[in-house]
Design an enzyme around this catalytic site. Structure first.
Site, PDB file in Angstrom:
ATOM      1  N   GLU A 355      28.778 -15.028 -78.974  1.00 14.89           N
ATOM      2  CA  GLU A 355      28.484 -15.777 -80.189  1.00 14.89           C
ATOM      3  C   GLU A 355      29.214 -17.121 -80.214  1.00 14.89           C
ATOM      4  OE1 GLU A 355      26.110 -14.911 -81.861  1.00 14.89           O
ATOM      5  OE2 GLU A 355      25.869 -12.796 -81.412  1.00 14.89           O
ATOM      6  N   HIS A 455      15.472 -13.404 -77.095  1.00 11.07           N
ATOM      7  CA  HIS A 455      16.389 -12.319 -76.741  1.00 11.07           C
ATOM      8  C   HIS A 455      15.893 -11.470 -75.580  1.00 11.07           C
ATOM      9  CE1 HIS A 455      18.068 -13.135 -80.815  1.00 11.07           C
ATOM     10  NE2 HIS A 455      19.186 -12.803 -80.212  1.00 11.07           N
TER      11      HIS A 455
END
Length: 966
Positions: A355, A455
């Site tokens: 992240e 993703h």
């Protein structure tokens, strides 16, 4: 196999011009200007390596030969190194920018001018048109320590011509952006805020598959009033008001400050840990892990790359744990990290680094979180998250989970969320042509869309990094691992120096190669390592495009036929006199408009803006008697709000417009895409969603033969949401005639090309029939019967265990034993395409053919087509002597078609055909199919006879033609 890519030598270029460009008499006009690539070759003394963009055919990557950089003039007048770098980069693009698509009215503004510790400079430019920036139009110029140009990478939007004066105000655009974002996420508009609207130019091909015109848009960023997981980029058409594009830029998934959100959504929460209290005051496991792993991530980037935090300038790393109640995610919101309680996300060191790496990407390339650029964005976070995990001494790093992402979250529950060593374990692609590559279009409110597969399609780079670090054999390539340190340095350099916001996998393929070459001599990186980088890119097929048939075209006529009678034709260029615009409900949305035409300047446009319920039509003014076998065909592009609230249908009238009926039953090619679920036409099938630019649709009107008919296009909108609407152009009613050309045999001697010492070849497709079949891009058919067709069988193979047998599939062929006779009237096709030869100078289809057939009557053909309907090429009959024979179809010289290089859509096919007489054992087997193109200079072909098969030339009808009588 390993393949190297090189450019033409200067000597070859000069020799070519000496041979083909004779000296002019003294009184003659000067010769035409040289091609820019030739000019550059002459200026530097060596030809550059170039790679072309599939969509535009323009250069997307240019690397000057080692030792032959391009030197600008007059740099000594610039005092600062950054000023010299910018001046040199601008001089280069002023001379050679046309190669990349820059035009006379285009400008360049500097986004960043960075000098790295290698002494090299990287100047990142934003393309502008009449002062307005182009979304995704960015070019990066790499210069050496002496400010000489070495590499240029990126993309510009060519041939821009549009008004930059908006008809929609910035305030109205902001309100539209708020309303559409609220609709997409099911929240109240009052809970959102819109940033300042700015004018940009948007064209879809720079950021996603598909096409469409360049449009002036207002770029608006919508965020929640609190710091939630949303940073919506919304582009509002500045002329018509519809939404052209929207997607969420939030990436789901030393100075530190770690907060407790107390299961609320107000950020950042209560401060628990900082540098003075690194162990956190209440010893909460989520707080401790988030704080520690943020520090590990900082140290990873600082110790390996000298990077001071996310922004490179000491930015404080802010984290909040216990966000919301049972929140099932973690995300970077543009300024801080946020973790929900579900699945224990802060306990994963790779998740935390993942992240935070989104923040690094935001401050460097700022890759759009959309389609391929978004997949690379996501993959870079996976890569550096996992490399941190493998080096920080924390978490689980056993061999079984070495390349798994998130193995330490949710113990005993779902465990890992991705596998970089074997992406298909999670149904993620490990190469561009994988069956798992996600190419579906969709709406931002649909979770399955995933911003175009960000993703899932990240698996391509993930697999490449695994290959580079550990080494392995994959997809025909053996990659010798170069280790974690070298891999990290090369990927990081490519990511921060050579990727633009709209980069795709082809850009990454070139960027990794260029970054490795630049880094030779640092961190132990040597030239052989760069070959491994190329092999990893080739193994994962980064240089290929996965999306085929994204913008389908309907055939004009059945195979082998052509238009014989035109009943009605309107390109809209002569006015709207053939049409009447009216409304059944609300106001009419139709007009003849500019800016979104299929051909020429004008098209019919049914506007999806402003929001409101309407039912309006564009109807033909005149009826026409339809002859037998008539078709209606039209080009159209549509972008409708959501996946069904708005949409369009086609209707017809047999009583001069007094009443109308649905034409749905006559749709033949590229029919309705879904069901309209709101508004006046709710419950009807229609064109809904997004066509991604122009496609064409054909209707078969045989049932209306002899009747007088007219047609209309009907647009239904509801009160929520807006988009582009429906553009219709090039409407035709016509008939076709003419039988398919016969199996023409000219009796020419066999002459095949055998190449040696080739350079700059790129693989478009390689098929060895060892995996699933038909693989991506292929289709097989036995027209009219589907009894026998090409199928993967283990009967005969040139290599490996399997090949393709012309009789081996279908309802009957699957039961044939390996050495059975072929049948009379065989007509078995296998077709690959469409694919692009834009920018190619040569191209060829190669394969291994085993043949046993009646001479002069039955045989196998290598064919090509420019429309997917009419195929021409070389046919072979007789026997290959019990073994496989190498065959090549030269795509620069196809019978009746000529040179196919430079075309954006090409098909190739292998056909086995037999007549109604003698049959023999087996017929045809094929193996080791290779389709490749040359994008620079290639060695001359040497002609040689390779076997005694009889070669003829032939043209055939499309695979949907009737099969031979059996």
């Amino acid at each position: 196999m390993k393949r190297q890519t090189r450019g033409w030598s200067a000597l070859c270029v000069l020799a070519l011009f000496a041979a083909l460009w004779p000296a002019a008499p003294a009184a003659s006009a000067p010769p035409p200007p040289l091609d820019p690539l030739v000019q550059l070759t002459l200026a530097t003394g060596a030809a550059p390596q170039v790679s072309y963009r599939p969509a535009s055919g323009r250069v997307g990557f240019l690397s000057l030969a080692a030792g032959h950089p391009w030197q600008a003039a007059g740099l000594e007048a610039q005092a600062e190194a950054s000023a010299r770098a910018e001046s040199a980069a601008r001089q280069f693009l002023s001379q050679y920018g046309a190669l990349f698509g820059l035009g006379a009215q285009d400008g360049l503004s500097v986004l960043r001018n960075a000098r790295r510790d290698t002494g090299r400079s990287y100047v990142r430019f934003q393309q502008t048109y009449q002062g307005v920036p182009v979304l995704g139009g960015e070019l990066i110029v790499q210069l050496d320590a002496a400010q000489a140009v070495e590499v240029v990478i990126g993309e510009a939007l060519p041939n821009l011509s549009l008004s930059v004066s908006p008809a929609v105000s910035a305030a109205a655009a902001a309100q539209t952006a708020l309303a559409e974002t609220a609709r997409a996420y099911g929240v109240e508009a009052a809970a959102l805020q819109a940033g300042a609207a700015a004018l940009w130019i948007y064209q879809p091909s720079l950021t996603e598959p598909g096409g469409g015109p360049a449009r002036l848009v207002w770029r608006v960023e919508v965020t929640p009033l609190g710091l939630g997981p949303m940073r919506e980029l919304v582009l509002v058409d500045a002329q018509r008001g519809g939404v052209a594009l929207q997607f969420n830029q939030t990436d789901t998934a030393l100075s530190r400050m770690t907060y407790d959100g107390n299961n609320l959504t107000v950020l950042p929460g209560t401060l628990r840990c900082n540098e003075a209290n690194p162990t956190c005051e209440d010893d909460d496991s989520h707080e401790v892990a988030a704080h520690k792993y943020a520090g590990d991530t900082y140290n990873f980037y600082f110790n390996r790359f000298g990077r001071d935090s996310i922004d490179g300038a000491g930015m404080t790393l802010i984290s909040t744990v216990h966000y919301d109640s049972g929140y099932f995610n973690a995300f970077w919101n543009g300024s801080q990290m946020v973790y929900g309680d579900a699945q224990d996300y802060p306990l994963g060191d790779d998740v935390v680094a993942h992240e935070l790496t989104h923040g690094v990407t935001q401050y460097e390339s700022n890759l759009f979180y959309y389609y391929q650029s978004g997949a690379i964005n996501e993959a870079l976070s996976d890569v550096f998250g996992e490399l941190l995990d493998l080096t920080n001494g924390a978490g689980t790093d056993t061999a079984g989970v070495r390349w798994k992402m998130g193995e330490d979250i949710a113990p005993g529950a779902t465990g890992a969320i991705r596998d970089m060593q074997d992406p298909p374990v999670f149904s993620h692609p490990d190469k561009m042509t994988s069956i798992y590559y996600k190419s579906v279009s969709g709406d931002v409110s649909n979770p399955a869309f995933d911003n175009g597969g960000v993703h899932t399609n990240s698996g391509v780079l993930n697999k490449a990094v695994y290959l580079l670090v550990d080494g392995d054999s994959f997809n025909g390539y053996t990659v010798a691992g170069i280790g974690l340190t070298k891999t990290a340095r090369i990927v990081y350099s490519a990511a921060i120096n050579l990727l633009t916001s709209g980069s795709d996998y082809l850009d990454l393929y070139n960027a990794l190669d260029s970054a490795c070459t630049t880094l030779i001599g640092t961190d132990g990186i040597a030239a052989p390592d760069c070959q491994e980088v190329r092999d990893a890119g080739n193994a994962t097929e980064m240089n290929l495009q996965p999306v085929t048939n994204f913008n389908p075209e309907a055939p004009v006529c059945p195979g082998g036929e052509s238009v014989s009678t035109t009943v009605f034709s309107d390109t809209l260029e002569g006015g709207a006199g053939n049409w009447t615009f009216s409304a059944l409900t609300g106001s009419s949305r139709w007009s003849r408009d500019t800016g979104y035409a299929h051909g020429g300047v004008y098209a019919l446009l049914g506007n999806d803006y402003p929001p409101g319920t309407s039912d309006s039509v564009a109807a033909m003014d005149t009826s026409y008697v339809l002859p037998a076998g008539a078709y209606l065909r039209f080009a159209h592009a549509y972008g409708f709000n959501g996946a069904g609230p708005d949409g369009g249908v086609v209707e017809y009238s047999l009583n001069n417009g007094a009443s109308w009926a649905s034409a749905a039953s006559y749709l033949l090619d590229n029919g309705y895409s879904g069901v309209i679920n709101a508004g006046p036409l709710a419950g009807n099938a229609g064109f809904v969603g997004d066509s991604h630019g122009y496609i064409s649709t054909r209707l078969q009107l045989a049932a209306l033969a002899g009747q007088s008919a007219r047609f209309r296009f009907r647009l239904s909108t509801n009160s929520s949401g807006v988009d582009v609407g429906w553009a219709v152009d090039d409407v035709q009613i016509y008939t076709c005639t003419g039988a398919a050309p016969p199996f023409t045999r000219l009796g020419l001697p066999l002459a095949l090309r055998s190449y040696g010492g080739v350079v700059n070849w790129e693989t478009v497709m390689s098929e060895g029939f060892e995996g699933a079949w038909p693989s991506a891009g292929w289709s097989v058919t036995d027209p009219g019967y589907e009894e026998y067709y090409w199928a993967k069988r283990n009967c005969r193979a040139a290599s490996g265990s399997y090949g393709a047998w012309a009789m081996g599939g279908g309802s009957i062929g699957e039961g044939l034993s390996c050495y059975a006779n072929y049948i009379n009237g065989a007509y078995a096709w296998m077709i690959y395409g469409p694919f692009s030869l834009a920018g190619a100078t040569q191209a060829e289809l190669q394969l291994q053919l085993w043949l046993n057939s009646q001479v002069g009557a039955d045989g196998a053909c290598l064919m090509a087509s420019t429309d997917g309907i009419n195929f021409s090429g070389n046919c072979y009959s007789g026997s290959s002597g019990g073994g496989f024979a190498a065959k090549t179809l030269d795509l620069t010289d196809v019978y009746t078609l000529g040179n196919l290089t430079g075309l954006g859509s090409v098909w190739v096919a292998v056909l086995f055909q037999s007549n109604a007489s003698v049959i023999m054992a087996e017929g045809a087997h094929v193996d080791d199919v290779l389709l490749r193109k040359c994008v620079g200079g290639c060695a001359a072909a040497a002609l040689s006879v390779t076997d005694g098969l009889t070669r003829t030339l032939a043209s055939f009808s499309a695979p949907d033609a009737p099969a031979a009588q059996r």
